[in-house]
Design an enzyme around this catalytic site. Structure first.
Site, short mmCIF file in Angstrom:
data_model
loop_
_atom_site.label_atom_id
_atom_site.label_comp_id
_atom_site.label_asym_id
_atom_site.label_seq_id
_atom_site.Cartn_x
_atom_site.Cartn_y
_atom_site.Cartn_z
N HIS A 41 -63.71 32.41 113.82
CA HIS A 41 -64.58 31.23 113.84
C HIS A 41 -63.84 30.00 113.30
O HIS A 41 -64.28 29.33 112.36
CB HIS A 41 -65.85 31.49 113.02
CG HIS A 41 -67.00 30.62 113.43
ND1 HIS A 41 -68.31 30.99 113.28
CD2 HIS A 41 -67.04 29.37 114.01
CE1 HIS A 41 -69.12 30.03 113.72
NE2 HIS A 41 -68.36 29.04 114.17
N ARG A 71 -71.72 30.76 119.69
CA ARG A 71 -72.26 31.59 118.62
C ARG A 71 -72.19 33.04 119.08
O ARG A 71 -72.40 33.35 120.26
CB ARG A 71 -73.72 31.21 118.30
CG ARG A 71 -73.87 29.88 117.59
CD ARG A 71 -73.36 29.94 116.16
NE ARG A 71 -73.65 28.73 115.41
CZ ARG A 71 -72.81 27.70 115.27
NH1 ARG A 71 -71.62 27.74 115.87
NH2 ARG A 71 -73.15 26.66 114.54
N ILE A 93 -69.27 19.60 123.99
CA ILE A 93 -68.11 20.49 124.00
C ILE A 93 -67.86 21.01 125.41
O ILE A 93 -66.71 21.05 125.87
CB ILE A 93 -68.32 21.64 123.00
CG1 ILE A 93 -68.30 21.10 121.57
CG2 ILE A 93 -67.24 22.71 123.18
CD1 ILE A 93 -68.71 22.10 120.52
N GLU A 116 -70.95 38.21 112.27
CA GLU A 116 -69.75 37.83 111.52
C GLU A 116 -70.10 37.47 110.07
O GLU A 116 -71.21 37.00 109.81
CB GLU A 116 -69.05 36.65 112.20
CG GLU A 116 -69.89 35.38 112.28
CD GLU A 116 -69.23 34.25 113.06
OE1 GLU A 116 -69.08 33.17 112.48
OE2 GLU A 116 -68.86 34.45 114.25
#
Length: 313
Positions: free
Chosen positions: A279, A232, A154, A261
């Site tokens: 998210h 995260r 990523i 979360e």
């Protein structure tokens, strides 16, 4: 033969239908209460679990599933799956590297553009009738310095978008320099943040990256710097971030992930230099299809006696 699959994450009806068509009876148990009740009711017959990195699967849960043979993490992360407990029982654990990388990288750049250019804030001001008041100069992205914390798949895709789309200079920090990388390596997060105009967090979660972005990193990023987190929530020290945003020690932040979360700190509501999304970076239709298909292929491969496609290393 239909096999019982315990599903601990939210899935759309069409995804459940695909699992059923592949020969798996999905038992949805997204909340803690639902999980406890479902395990109590059918735990002895569950052979597979579908989860993700932030939801995980504990040793206690595994102990209540005596027939469990495989745990599939949807997406690349697997930090909250107890790998030691799984290995002790020869339970296979798989994940989904590469299935949502492009979607997450797109979202990272979208968040960066939104917070740097102040798009949500300007939109809200215009809707309140404050046209003139919202026409304040905002920084450009072009030719700025982009720091990436974690240069995995990523992170590399984010870097390519920064270079190709905005002619940015790219620097990064990771546990070790990536061989052959054309980007500048910084040996600490503080050094990277000191150099960067924008800092995007793209690391794995887990103990090794807990609060990697702390007060020192935010101070190094400085009052003109912007933070984006699509990794995260645990990677960023929430208390330190709230303080830095409140005191304008950083210019702004955009978060797709939050510590704890789905509970969000009440202090976030009063910060006009913060953008939040729930998210969703990896939740494009294309990525959802790819991640579920890989889960199905791993499940079918395992129960047919073959090797899984993407075991956790």
């Amino acid at each position: 033969m239909v096999r019982d699959l315990l599903v601990l994450i939210e899935l759309a009806p069409e995804s459940l239908a695909h699992l059923e068509a592949a020969g798996f009876k999905a038992h949805m148990a997204v909340s803690a209460e639902a999980k406890a009740g479902t395990i109590k009711a059918i735990g002895p017959q569950v052979q597979a679990v579908l989860t993700n990195g932030s939801t995980g699967l504990s040793v206690v849960d595994m102990a209540a599933l005596p027939q469990l043979r495989i745990v599939c993490a949807q997406g690349a992360g697997y930090e909250k799956i107890d790998l030691l407990a799984a290995r002790a029982r020869n339970i296979i654990v798989t994940h989904g590297p590469g299935t949502n990388d492009a979607s997450v990288a797109d979202h990272a750049i979208a968040l960066l553009m939104a917070i740097v250019r102040g798009i949500p804030q300007a939109d809200a001001a215009v809707r309140r009738g404050q046209w003139s008041q919202s026409r304040q100069p905002r920084p450009m992205l072009s030719k700025k310095k982009l720091g990436i914390l974690g240069l995995g798949n990523i992170g590399q895709q984010i870097a390519r978008r920064g270079i190709g789309g905005f002619e940015m200079s790219v620097g990064y920090h990771s546990r070790r320099p990536r061989e052959g990388s054309p980007f500048s390596y910084f040996d600490t997060p503080v050094a990277l943040a000191s150099w960067a105009d924008f800092l995007i967090v793209a690391t794995p979660g887990g103990a090794s990256t807990f609060h990697l972005v702390d007060a020192a990193v935010l101070n190094a990023l400085g009052p003109n710097g912007y933070l984006v987190n699509i990794a995260r929530g645990s990677v960023v020290d929430t208390v330190a971030l709230i303080s830095a945003l409140t005191n304008r020690e950083v210019a702004g932040a955009a978060l797709d992930v939050v510590e704890g979360e789905p509970d969000v700190p009440a202090a976030f509501a009063n910060l006009n230099n913060l953008i939040l999304t729930p998210h969703i970076a990896g939740r494009s239709p294309e990525a959802v299809t790819a991640t579920l298909q890989l889960v199905i292929e791993n499940l079918k491969a395992h129960f047919s006696g073959g090797p899984v496609l993407t075991p956790v290393p």
